[in-house]
Design an enzyme around this catalytic site. Structure first.
Site, PDB file in Angstrom:
ATOM      1  N   ASP A  24      48.916  93.322   1.661  1.00  0.00           N
ATOM      2  CA  ASP A  24      49.714  94.539   1.473  1.00  0.00           C
ATOM      3  C   ASP A  24      50.791  94.378   0.395  1.00  0.00           C
ATOM      4  O   ASP A  24      51.091  95.314  -0.349  1.00  0.00           O
ATOM      5  CB  ASP A  24      50.320  95.050   2.790  1.00  0.00           C
ATOM      6  CG  ASP A  24      51.071  93.982   3.585  1.00  0.00           C
ATOM      7  OD1 ASP A  24      51.016  92.807   3.206  1.00  0.00           O
ATOM      8  OD2 ASP A  24      51.686  94.342   4.606  1.00  0.00           O
ATOM      9  N   ARG A  81      45.531 102.337   8.489  1.00  0.00           N
ATOM     10  CA  ARG A  81      45.518 103.543   7.657  1.00  0.00           C
ATOM     11  C   ARG A  81      44.255 103.632   6.833  1.00  0.00           C
ATOM     12  O   ARG A  81      43.724 102.624   6.386  1.00  0.00           O
ATOM     13  CB  ARG A  81      46.708 103.512   6.688  1.00  0.00           C
ATOM     14  CG  ARG A  81      47.974 103.996   7.327  1.00  0.00           C
ATOM     15  CD  ARG A  81      49.149 103.755   6.439  1.00  0.00           C
ATOM     16  NE  ARG A  81      49.691 102.426   6.674  1.00  0.00           N
ATOM     17  CZ  ARG A  81      50.643 101.859   5.958  1.00  0.00           C
ATOM     18  NH1 ARG A  81      51.150 102.484   4.934  1.00  0.00           N
ATOM     19  NH2 ARG A  81      51.077 100.664   6.240  1.00  0.00           N
ATOM     20  N   SER A 114      46.526  92.622   5.828  1.00  0.00           N
ATOM     21  CA  SER A 114      47.870  92.048   5.705  1.00  0.00           C
ATOM     22  C   SER A 114      48.088  90.817   6.572  1.00  0.00           C
ATOM     23  O   SER A 114      48.951  90.792   7.466  1.00  0.00           O
ATOM     24  CB  SER A 114      48.897  93.110   6.066  1.00  0.00           C
ATOM     25  OG  SER A 114      48.604  94.271   5.363  1.00  0.00           O
TER      26      SER A 114
HETATM   27  C1  BGC Z   1      51.488  88.425   7.070  1.00  0.00           C
HETATM   28  C2  BGC Z   1      51.407  88.818   5.614  1.00  0.00           C
HETATM   29  C3  BGC Z   1      51.756  90.282   5.461  1.00  0.00           C
HETATM   30  C4  BGC Z   1      53.090  90.579   6.105  1.00  0.00           C
HETATM   31  C5  BGC Z   1      53.506  92.042   5.992  1.00  0.00           C
HETATM   32  C6  BGC Z   1      52.824  88.835   7.665  1.00  0.00           C
HETATM   33  O1  BGC Z   1      52.838  88.584   9.035  1.00  0.00           O
HETATM   34  O2  BGC Z   1      51.316  87.038   7.218  1.00  0.00           O
HETATM   35  O3  BGC Z   1      50.142  88.555   5.086  1.00  0.00           O
HETATM   36  O4  BGC Z   1      51.786  90.585   4.096  1.00  0.00           O
HETATM   37  O5  BGC Z   1      53.041  90.240   7.471  1.00  0.00           O
HETATM   38  O6  BGC Z   1      52.597  92.891   6.559  1.00  0.00           O
END
Ligand code: BGC
Length: 509
Positions: A229, A108, A176
Site C-alpha cells: 500500500d 477495497r 499490505s
Molecule cells: C505491513 C505493511 C503495510 C502496513 C500498512 C504493516 O503491518 O507490514 O506491509 O504497508 O501495515 O498497511
C-alpha cells in the site's frame, strides 16, 4: 445540666467527631487516590515524552538502519524490500483499470479510468469489511471471498472483459503485508501483521493464490502489478506531483517506501534498472531503536500480542494499537484507585477500545466531555465519573496520540535524511546551520491512512513535529500531501504502466 444531659452531650460530641473523622478520612483517601492517578499519568507522560532531541536521535537511527537494511539481507530489523518498481507513473497512463486492496480492517475494490495528462477521469470504490473469521482461515477461503467480491463488482460495472484488447483485464493488487517480491507481479508472503494469521499462506506466492481463485470464479483477469500500500500511495503521489519521493501509510498498520538509487541497494549487487532507481518498501513497522520512548504498557501490549518482539514501531504508532494502549493505562489507574468506580471486567478485554473511539474521546470538545462519558459507559462499562476524571482520560489519549504522531514524523525525516533531503549533509553530516535555501529541493511525501487523513489532532501533531525537527529554514521545502485511497489507485496506475510495457525494466544479474 443533669447526668443524663451531660451523657447525651458527650455522646453527640463523640458521634460528630466520628462522623467528621469518617468524612475527613474519606476525603484524605480520595485525595490520596487522586494523587495516585495524577502521579501515574505524569509518570506515563514522562516515559512517553518525545522532546525534539530524542526525535532527532530517532531520525538518525532510522537513517542508519535503512543503510544497514540495504547493505545486507537481515542486516537490520528494517527489511528494505525491493519492489521491482523502477518507474513511477508519469501521468501519461490511459484506460480503465481495476485494483484490489487487501490489508487492514476493510478491503477495497476500485475501478479507475485514466485519461493521460495526469488526469483521473473516473474513480469508483467499494469498501467491504473483511469477515473476522477469514483473517485466520485458509488461503483458499480467503481468496475465494476476494475473487467473488471482485467478480460481483466487475459485473455491476458492465465492462466486457471477454475482449482481449480491454485493458480492464490488467489488475493492480495492493497487498499490505511484508512480501518478498520476485518481480513486479509476483512475490511471497514473509509474515502476517495486523492480526491476520492465515498460516498456509506464509512463504506462498500471493499472486498465484489470487490468480487461482480468479480462475475458480471464471474471472479472466491478470495481476499486472503486486504492490504494497505504501508503494501504491507513492505511485499516485508521483502521478499527481513529480516531486513526490516517499510515501507513508498510517492506518491500521504503518509503513513507508521511497525512491532509492539502485546502486545504493548494496545487498543486491547485480541490480540493473532502466531508470537507475528502485522503490524500496521499508516495512518500517518493524523498526526498532533504544531511543524509542517505550513504557511498561508497550511492553505488556507486545508480550500479549500475536507477534511478540515484532513490529515494535507499528505498535507505538498505528491504529490497530493506540486505543489498546489507552485501555491499558485506564485499567492500571482503575486498579490502583477507586476513581473509575468498581473495576470493570471490560477493561481487561484486549482491543475493546478501538482507536476511532479513542480519537472521538480525544476530540470531544463539549464542555462536560459528554462523548467521553458516553464511550466510557458504552464501551468500558465505566459510569458516572466526574468531569475531572474524564479530563484525565482525554489527557491519556493525548499522550498516546502525540507520541505516535511525533515518532512517525521522526521516521519521515529519517527517510529524508537518508536521501539527502533534510537539509543536513546526509547520513554522515551533522546539522548545517543557516543552509542556503537554493540547495534544498521541493520534496513531497504522500501520506495515506485514517490516522493522518481523518484524525485532525494526530495530523497536526505530526506536521508540527516534522517542522520542528527540520527547523524553519528547511521545513517550507517539505510538503506532506494526503492521498485518499492512494494505495488502491496507485496499484491500478502501476498495472497501467506495467501492462503498457512489454519488456522487463528491472534485472537482477
Ligand atoms: C505491513 C505493511 C503495510 C502496513 C500498512 C504493516 O503491518 O507490514 O506491509 O504497508 O501495515 O498497511
Amino acid at each position: 445540666m443533669g447526668k443524663l444531659g451531660l451523657g447525651v452531650a458527650v455522646g453527640c460530641a463523640v458521634a460528630s467527631c466520628a462522623i467528621a473523622a469518617v468524612v475527613v478520612g474519606r476525603r484524605v483517601r480520595s485525595r490520596k487516590q487522586w494523587w495516585k492517578v495524577v502521579t501515574a499519568v505524569d509518570e506515563f507522560e514522562e516515559a512517553a515524552s518525545t522532546p525534539v532531541g530524542r526525535l532527532r536521535q530517532v531520525v538518525d537511527a532510522m537513517a542508519v538502519e535503512m543503510h544497514a537494511g540495504l547493505a545486507s539481507e537481515g542486516g537490520s530489523k528494517l527489511k528494505m524490500l525491493l519492489t521491482f518498481v523502477d518507474n513511477l507513473p508519469d501521468g501519461s497512463e490511459n484506460g480503465i483499470y481495476y485494483a484490489l486492496h487487501v490489508g487492514g480492517t476493510n478491503f477495497r475494490i476500485l475501478r479507475i479510468q485514466l485519461g493521460g495528462q495526469r488526469s483521473i477521469l473516473g474513480h469508483d470504490v467499494e469498501r467491504k469489511p473483511i469477515p473476522q473469521h477469514l483473517m485466520t482461515s485458509t488461503s483458499e477461503e480467503f481468496f475465494d471471498f476476494i475473487a467473488l467480491s471482485l467478480k460481483d463488482f466487475v459485473e455491476r460495472k458492465g465492462d466486457n472483459l471477454q475482449f482481449s484488447q480491454v485493458r480492464g483485464k490488467d489488475l493492480g493488487f495492493t497487498f499490505s503485508f511484508p512480501v518478498k517480491q520476485t518481480s513486479v507481479s509476483s512475490g511471497t508472503l514473509i509474515k502476517w501483521t495486523k492480526g491476520f494469521a492465515i498460516e498456509d499462506m506464509v512463504e506462498k506466492d500471493v499472486v498465484e493464490c489470487l490468480q487461482k481463485a480468479l480462475s475458480r470464479r471464471g474471472l479472466d483477469m491478470n495481476v499486472a502489478a503486486l504492490v504494497n500500500d505504501s508503494v501504491g500511495t507513492l505511485a499516485v503521489g508521483h502521478f499527481l506531483d513529480k516531486d513526490t519521493v516517499a510515501a507513508v501509510v498510517i492506518g491500521t498498520g504503518t509503513n513507508a517506501c521511497y525512491l532509492e538509487r539502485a546502486d545504493a541497494v548494496i545487498k543486491c549487487q547485480g541490480l540493473l534498472t532502466t531508470s537507475g532507481g528502485m522503490v524500496i518498501n521499508m516495512e518500517w513497522g518493524n523498526f526498532w531503536s533504544s531511543h524509542l520512548p517505550r513504557t511498561s504498557y508497550d511492553i505488556d501490549l507486545d508480550a500479549e500480542s500475536q507477534n511478540p518482539n515484532d513490529q515494535g514501531f507499528e505498535k507505538m504508532i498505528s491504529g490497530m494499537y493506540l486505543g489498546d494502549i489507552v485501555r491499558r493505562v485506564i485499567r492500571r489507574m482503575s486498579l490502583e484507585s477507586g476513581i473509575f468506580g468498581p473495576l470493570s471486567s471490560k477493561l481487561s478485554k484486549r482491543f475493546v477500545l478501538s482507536t476511532p473511539l479513542m480519537a472521538a474521546m480525544h476530540e470531544d470538545d463539549s464542555p462536560d466531555l459528554s462523548e467521553v462519558a458516553k464511550i466510557l459507559e458504552e464501551t468500558l462499562d465505566i459510569r458516572d465519573i466526574p468531569l475531572k476524571v474524564r479530563k484525565i482520560v482525554v489527557k491519556v489519549c493525548d499522550v498516546v496520540t502525540r507520541r505516535a504522531a511525533r515518532l512517525a514524523a521522526a521516521g519521515i525525516v529519517g527517510i529524508l535524511k537518508k536521501i539527502g533531503r533534510d537539509g543536513t549533509g546526509g547520513i554522515a553530516g551533522g546539522r548545517i546551520k543557516g543552509i542556503k535555501s537554493g540547495k534544498m529541493r521541493r520534496t513531497v511525501v504522500a501520506v495515506e491512512g485514517g490516522l493522518y487523513t481523518s484524525y485532525t489532532i494526530f495530523r497536526e501533531y505530526l506536521n508540527e513535529a516534522v517542522a520542528e525537527i527540520l527547523g524553519e529554514d528547511i521545513a517550507p521545502y517539505v510538503i506532506l500531501k494526503v492521498m485518499e485511497d492512494g494505495s488502491g489507485i496507485g496499484a491500478a496506475m502501476l498495472a497501467a504502466s506495467n501492462s503498457a510495457r512489454s519488456v522487463d525494466t528491472v534485472q537482477v544479474l
